[in-house]
Design a protein around this motif. Structure first.
Motif, PDB file in Angstrom:
ATOM      1  N   ALA A  12       0.834  -1.208   0.000  1.00 39.96           N
ATOM      2  CA  ALA A  12       0.000   0.000   0.000  1.00 39.96           C
ATOM      3  C   ALA A  12       0.868   1.257   0.000  1.00 39.96           C
ATOM      4  CB  ALA A  12      -0.926  -0.012   1.217  1.00 39.96           C
ATOM      5  N   LEU A  13       1.928   1.231   0.810  1.00 37.14           N
ATOM      6  CA  LEU A  13       2.823   2.394   0.869  1.00 37.14           C
ATOM      7  C   LEU A  13       3.555   2.585  -0.452  1.00 37.14           C
ATOM      8  CD1 LEU A  13       4.120   4.664   2.480  1.00 37.14           C
ATOM      9  CD2 LEU A  13       5.801   3.017   3.333  1.00 37.14           C
ATOM     10  N   ALA A  16       1.235   4.298  -2.793  1.00 33.42           N
ATOM     11  CA  ALA A  16       0.996   5.692  -2.406  1.00 33.42           C
ATOM     12  C   ALA A  16       2.226   6.556  -2.636  1.00 33.42           C
ATOM     13  CB  ALA A  16       0.572   5.756  -0.934  1.00 33.42           C
ATOM     14  N   SER A  19       3.404   6.991  -6.541  1.00 32.74           N
ATOM     15  CA  SER A  19       2.656   7.878  -7.429  1.00 32.74           C
ATOM     16  C   SER A  19       3.146   9.309  -7.236  1.00 32.74           C
ATOM     17  CB  SER A  19       1.157   7.797  -7.117  1.00 32.74           C
ATOM     18  OG  SER A  19       0.914   8.163  -5.776  1.00 32.74           O
ATOM     19  N   GLU A  50       7.363  11.281   7.309  1.00 29.84           N
ATOM     20  CA  GLU A  50       6.451  10.145   7.176  1.00 29.84           C
ATOM     21  C   GLU A  50       6.489   9.279   8.433  1.00 29.84           C
ATOM     22  OE1 GLU A  50       5.299   8.278   3.862  1.00 29.84           O
ATOM     23  OE2 GLU A  50       6.022   9.734   2.383  1.00 29.84           O
ATOM     24  N   LYS A 124      -1.949  14.363   1.083  1.00 31.42           N
ATOM     25  CA  LYS A 124      -1.906  12.999   0.558  1.00 31.42           C
ATOM     26  C   LYS A 124      -1.243  12.061   1.552  1.00 31.42           C
ATOM     27  CE  LYS A 124       0.475  10.258  -2.953  1.00 31.42           C
ATOM     28  NZ  LYS A 124       1.456  10.289  -4.068  1.00 31.42           N
ATOM     29  N   PHE A 128      -3.063   9.085   4.038  1.00 33.32           N
ATOM     30  CA  PHE A 128      -2.625   7.686   3.993  1.00 33.32           C
ATOM     31  C   PHE A 128      -2.451   7.140   5.397  1.00 33.32           C
ATOM     32  CE2 PHE A 128       0.763   4.507   4.174  1.00 33.32           C
ATOM     33  CZ  PHE A 128       0.249   3.535   3.327  1.00 33.32           C
ATOM     34  N   LEU A 132      -6.225   5.962   5.795  1.00 26.72           N
ATOM     35  CA  LEU A 132      -6.149   4.690   5.073  1.00 26.72           C
ATOM     36  C   LEU A 132      -5.471   3.590   5.889  1.00 26.72           C
ATOM     37  CD1 LEU A 132      -6.639   3.108   2.478  1.00 26.72           C
ATOM     38  CD2 LEU A 132      -4.459   3.987   1.601  1.00 26.72           C
TER      39      LEU A 132
END
Length: 203
Positions: A12-13, A16, A19, A50, A124, A128, A132
């Motif tokens: 998933a990371l 993300a 992109s 992050e 964004k 996440f 998410l």
């Protein structure tokens, strides 16, 4: 953490982070205009930012993030302002390739500040980890060891992806041989940096 959970998180990371977004745009623009030699402070700040968001998610600080929404909005606009400043500097950057065109040594601190504000203020990235990630992992069951495993996985994924972007941008920069090509690259980088600022500002 189970291996499958870490794999799902990494996948998933990877989607993300892979992109192109404001952070990647700013990173590529920096490498195109100044090269990859001094970009490490910017990268380190992105990874630390992050890590902060991941830690907030694990500790259940989403509600606190909402409570201190104004602080995060201030960070966001600091990042936007600094990206616009960098865009302005890139637009009017000299095209000579001598030592005078190299950034000052103390610019590392400014690069770190830019990377941190861009990452912490990027909606964004925020969405996440805060929105998410809880749908992917049961954050309530994450122990200290599990958090460490997530952090290590996060760093492995981000380092691989971001260094790949740096490598591609650095390779593209090798084609900049003439002053005209350097000027065009600086203008494109400035536009990209300004676009990254706009993307953050409008979210």
């Amino acid at each position: 953490m189970s291996l499958m959970t870490l794999i799902v998180f990494a996948g998933a990371l990877m989607m993300a982070a892979g992109s192109p977004g404001p952070s990647i745009a700013a990173l590529v623009a920096r490498v195109l205009s100044r090269g990859a030699k001094d970009v490490l402070p910017f990268l380190a700040a992105m990874w630390i930012g992050e890590g902060i968001w991941l830690t907030c998610a694990v500790l259940g600080l989403a509600a606190i993030a909402e409570t201190f929404h104004a602080a995060f909005v201030a960070i966001k606009w600091l990042g936007v302002a600094y990206l616009l400043y960098l865009a302005w500097k890139m637009w009017f950057a000299p095209v000579e390739t001598g030592d005078g065109a190299l950034p000052e040594a103390r610019s590392g601190a400014r690069l770190f500040f830019a990377g941190l504000t861009v990452t912490l203020g990027n909606p964004k990235i925020m969405m996440f980890y805060v929105a998410l990630l809880p749908a992917i992992i049961d954050l309530g069951a994450v122990t200290l060891v599990g958090w460490a495993e997530l952090v290590v996985t996060m760093f492995v994924v981000l380092v691989a992806i971001d260094l790949a972007w740096v490598f591609l941008a650095a390779r593209a920069r090798l084609f900049l041989k003439s002053p005209r090509a350097v000027r065009i690259a600086n203008r494109v980088s400035a536009g990209t940096m300004a676009g990254a600022a706009a993307a953050i500002a409008t979210r």
